[in-house]
Design a protein around this motif. Structure first.
Motif, mmCIF file in Angstrom:
data_model
loop_
_atom_site.group_PDB
_atom_site.id
_atom_site.type_symbol
_atom_site.label_atom_id
_atom_site.label_comp_id
_atom_site.label_asym_id
_atom_site.label_seq_id
_atom_site.Cartn_x
_atom_site.Cartn_y
_atom_site.Cartn_z
ATOM 1 N N PHE A 16 0.832 -1.211 0.000
ATOM 2 C CA PHE A 16 0.000 0.000 0.000
ATOM 3 C C PHE A 16 0.861 1.253 0.000
ATOM 4 C CE2 PHE A 16 -3.777 -2.468 1.479
ATOM 5 C CZ PHE A 16 -4.574 -2.097 0.430
ATOM 6 N N PHE A 19 1.880 1.908 -3.501
ATOM 7 C CA PHE A 19 0.833 2.544 -4.308
ATOM 8 C C PHE A 19 0.709 4.026 -3.965
ATOM 9 C CE2 PHE A 19 -1.244 -1.786 -4.762
ATOM 10 C CZ PHE A 19 -0.748 -1.946 -6.027
ATOM 11 N N GLN A 35 -4.619 13.125 -1.588
ATOM 12 C CA GLN A 35 -5.488 11.962 -1.421
ATOM 13 C C GLN A 35 -4.666 10.690 -1.353
ATOM 14 O OE1 GLN A 35 -9.068 11.547 -2.145
ATOM 15 N NE2 GLN A 35 -9.677 13.515 -2.941
ATOM 16 N N THR A 38 -2.607 10.601 1.944
ATOM 17 C CA THR A 38 -3.285 10.288 3.202
ATOM 18 C C THR A 38 -3.797 8.859 3.215
ATOM 19 O OG1 THR A 38 -5.229 11.319 2.266
ATOM 20 C CG2 THR A 38 -3.998 12.574 3.865
ATOM 21 N N LYS A 39 -4.433 8.417 2.127
ATOM 22 C CA LYS A 39 -5.099 7.120 2.218
ATOM 23 C C LYS A 39 -4.114 5.973 2.190
ATOM 24 C CE LYS A 39 -9.301 8.897 0.675
ATOM 25 N NZ LYS A 39 -8.805 10.235 0.378
ATOM 26 N N CYS A 40 -3.403 5.827 1.082
ATOM 27 C CA CYS A 40 -2.560 4.651 0.947
ATOM 28 C C CYS A 40 -1.455 4.644 1.995
ATOM 29 C CB CYS A 40 -1.950 4.608 -0.444
ATOM 30 S SG CYS A 40 -3.172 4.265 -1.687
ATOM 31 N N LEU A 43 -2.771 3.770 5.592
ATOM 32 C CA LEU A 43 -3.089 2.357 5.805
ATOM 33 C C LEU A 43 -1.820 1.508 5.698
ATOM 34 C CD1 LEU A 43 -5.735 0.765 6.370
ATOM 35 C CD2 LEU A 43 -5.374 -0.204 4.129
ATOM 36 N N ALA A 77 -5.020 12.682 8.877
ATOM 37 C CA ALA A 77 -6.250 13.331 8.428
ATOM 38 C C ALA A 77 -6.187 14.836 8.663
ATOM 39 C CB ALA A 77 -7.451 12.732 9.159
ATOM 40 N N SER A 80 -3.501 16.576 6.362
ATOM 41 C CA SER A 80 -3.857 16.722 4.951
ATOM 42 C C SER A 80 -4.924 17.803 4.789
ATOM 43 C CB SER A 80 -4.362 15.396 4.398
ATOM 44 O OG SER A 80 -5.603 15.097 4.975
ATOM 45 N N PHE B 72 -15.936 2.167 9.639
ATOM 46 C CA PHE B 72 -14.855 3.057 9.229
ATOM 47 C C PHE B 72 -13.673 2.274 8.666
ATOM 48 C CE2 PHE B 72 -10.925 5.244 10.632
ATOM 49 C CZ PHE B 72 -10.991 6.267 9.721
ATOM 50 N N CYS B 76 -12.241 2.371 4.973
ATOM 51 C CA CYS B 76 -10.841 2.784 4.815
ATOM 52 C C CYS B 76 -10.105 1.832 3.886
ATOM 53 C CB CYS B 76 -10.194 2.817 6.199
ATOM 54 S SG CYS B 76 -8.620 3.591 6.206
ATOM 55 N N ILE B 77 -10.347 0.522 4.055
ATOM 56 C CA ILE B 77 -9.695 -0.447 3.173
ATOM 57 C C ILE B 77 -10.202 -0.263 1.750
ATOM 58 C CG2 ILE B 77 -9.503 -2.908 2.688
ATOM 59 C CD1 ILE B 77 -9.564 -3.297 5.767
ATOM 60 N N ASN B 80 -8.496 2.594 0.105
ATOM 61 C CA ASN B 80 -7.145 2.296 -0.360
ATOM 62 C C ASN B 80 -7.159 1.544 -1.679
ATOM 63 O OD1 ASN B 80 -4.808 2.938 1.593
ATOM 64 N ND2 ASN B 80 -6.630 2.587 2.800
ATOM 65 N N LEU B 81 -8.045 0.532 -1.775
ATOM 66 C CA LEU B 81 -8.106 -0.222 -3.021
ATOM 67 C C LEU B 81 -8.526 0.693 -4.159
ATOM 68 C CD1 LEU B 81 -9.661 -3.503 -1.666
ATOM 69 C CD2 LEU B 81 -7.300 -3.073 -2.319
ATOM 70 N N VAL B 83 -8.097 4.053 -4.459
ATOM 71 C CA VAL B 83 -7.019 4.941 -4.890
ATOM 72 C C VAL B 83 -5.937 4.148 -5.613
ATOM 73 C CG1 VAL B 83 -5.189 6.469 -4.090
ATOM 74 C CG2 VAL B 83 -7.457 6.653 -3.124
ATOM 75 N N ALA B 84 -5.630 2.945 -5.099
ATOM 76 C CA ALA B 84 -4.612 2.123 -5.749
ATOM 77 C C ALA B 84 -5.021 1.796 -7.179
ATOM 78 C CB ALA B 84 -4.396 0.837 -4.946
ATOM 79 N N THR B 119 -11.989 12.384 5.149
ATOM 80 C CA THR B 119 -10.645 12.368 4.587
ATOM 81 C C THR B 119 -10.138 10.952 4.379
ATOM 82 O OG1 THR B 119 -10.138 14.463 5.619
ATOM 83 C CG2 THR B 119 -8.293 13.118 4.967
ATOM 84 N N MET B 120 -10.529 10.046 5.276
ATOM 85 C CA MET B 120 -9.987 8.695 5.216
ATOM 86 C C MET B 120 -10.771 7.768 4.297
ATOM 87 S SD MET B 120 -7.312 8.197 6.720
ATOM 88 C CE MET B 120 -6.226 9.184 7.690
ATOM 89 N N THR B 121 -11.889 8.213 3.747
ATOM 90 C CA THR B 121 -12.716 7.292 2.974
ATOM 91 C C THR B 121 -12.619 7.567 1.479
ATOM 92 O OG1 THR B 121 -14.519 8.762 3.519
ATOM 93 C CG2 THR B 121 -14.370 6.725 4.753
ATOM 94 N N GLY B 123 -11.757 8.413 -1.961
ATOM 95 C CA GLY B 123 -11.694 9.503 -2.906
ATOM 96 C C GLY B 123 -12.102 10.864 -2.402
#
Lengths: 114, 166
Positions: A16, A19, A35, A38-40, A43, A77, A80, B72, B76-77, B80-81, B83-84, B119-121, B123
């Motif tokens: 992750f 990515f 984006q 923060t996300k990849c 996690l 969070a 960002s 949540f 969140c997972i 990530n998938l 955005v990846a 922010t964490m979800t 897109g």
């Protein structure tokens, strides 16, 4: 056994993170890059921490790794959010193919009202 | 006045316990430094602590908080998938923009949690909060209108947060 599970979680975390870095390089503007960051990366890093915890169990190291997870979540969070807001206030434009910018409309009407 | 003193004290206790966990096993040097650092934190940030706004000793709220956490983590997972997928796709299927959404949550702490959750979800990234309006950067805008965006972005979490914090 714990060792194996921990290593698997750490590997997923590193993937992750990878990515996330790829996103930082490929995405077009600062907001999209945030984006990915923060996300990849959150996690991914949390995965590494969780893997460390699984491998070490309830030792000093494991507990510290576990406690770091919520802190990473909150700081990523909040950070960002601050960066995005600061960038917008500074006047950095969205990518030219962006479809809408309600925030700029709001900022301009606010200025007009003053 | 009592409320304010309580607020400072709870923040001190929180900082000190956190310090103890981080430096375990405790010895005298750790404890003394921990007390000093916790006092500094208390003096600097005591007025910002949110103690008393949350009703902490209600088991129902804790139960909803756990439900919220599960939702949540799952979102969140998925984030990530998502955005990846957009990042490794050769043509990068993105359609970014900043949309406006409205929230019904009233308290500051609930709105803070909502903004962080957004922010964490998938897109979405909160850019600014203005009263009950949130400005969200969306990596793939499905709906530009306020109502549509609210349904997509806020709807998933608002009812849980309302049960936890309000």
């Amino acid at each position: 056994m714990n060792e194996l599970i921990g290593l698997i979680i750490i590997t997923v975390g590193v993937v992750f993170d990878f990515f996330g870095v790829l996103g930082l390089l490929r995405l077009p503007d600062v907001y999209n890059r945030l984006q990915a960051a923060t996300k990849c990366i959150t996690l991914g890093t949390c995965g590494i921490m969780l893997g460390t915890f699984v491998m070490n169990g309830f030792t000093g190291l494991g507990i510290k790794a576990l406690i770091a997870i919520p802190f990473i979540f909150f700081t990523a969070a909040t950070g960002s959010h601050a960066l995005a807001r600061g960038a917008h206030k500074f006047g950095i434009k969205l990518w030219h193919k962006s479809v809408c910018d309600k925030y700029r409309e709001k900022v301009t009407t606010d200025k007009g009202n003053k | 006045m009592e409320g304010i003193a309580m607020r400072y004290f709870v923040l001190f206790l929180f900082a000190f316990v956190m310090w103890l966990i981080l430096t375990w096993p405790a010895d005298w040097q750790h404890i003394i430094v921990g007390v000093i650092v916790s006092i500094i934190v208390m003096v600097l940030f005591g007025r910002l602590a949110v103690v008393g706004e949350v009703k902490m000793f209600d088991p129902k709220r804790w139960a909803w908080f756990i439900v919220y956490l599960v939702v949540f983590i799952w979102e969140c997972i998925k984030a990530n998938l998502d955005v990846a997928y957009r990042v490794i796709h050769p043509r990068m299927p993105i359609k970014p923009g900043i949309v406006k959404v409205k929230t019904n949550l009233k308290s500051d702490i609930a709105r803070t949690f909502l903004a962080n959750t957004i922010t964490m979800t998938p897109g979405t990234l909160s850019v600014d909060v203005d009263g009950d309006e949130l400005y969200i950067h969306w990596i793939y805008v499905r709906d530009e209108t306020v109502e549509g965006a609210t349904k997509y972005i806020v709807g998933r979490f608002e009812r849980f947060l309302a049960k936890v914090f309000e």
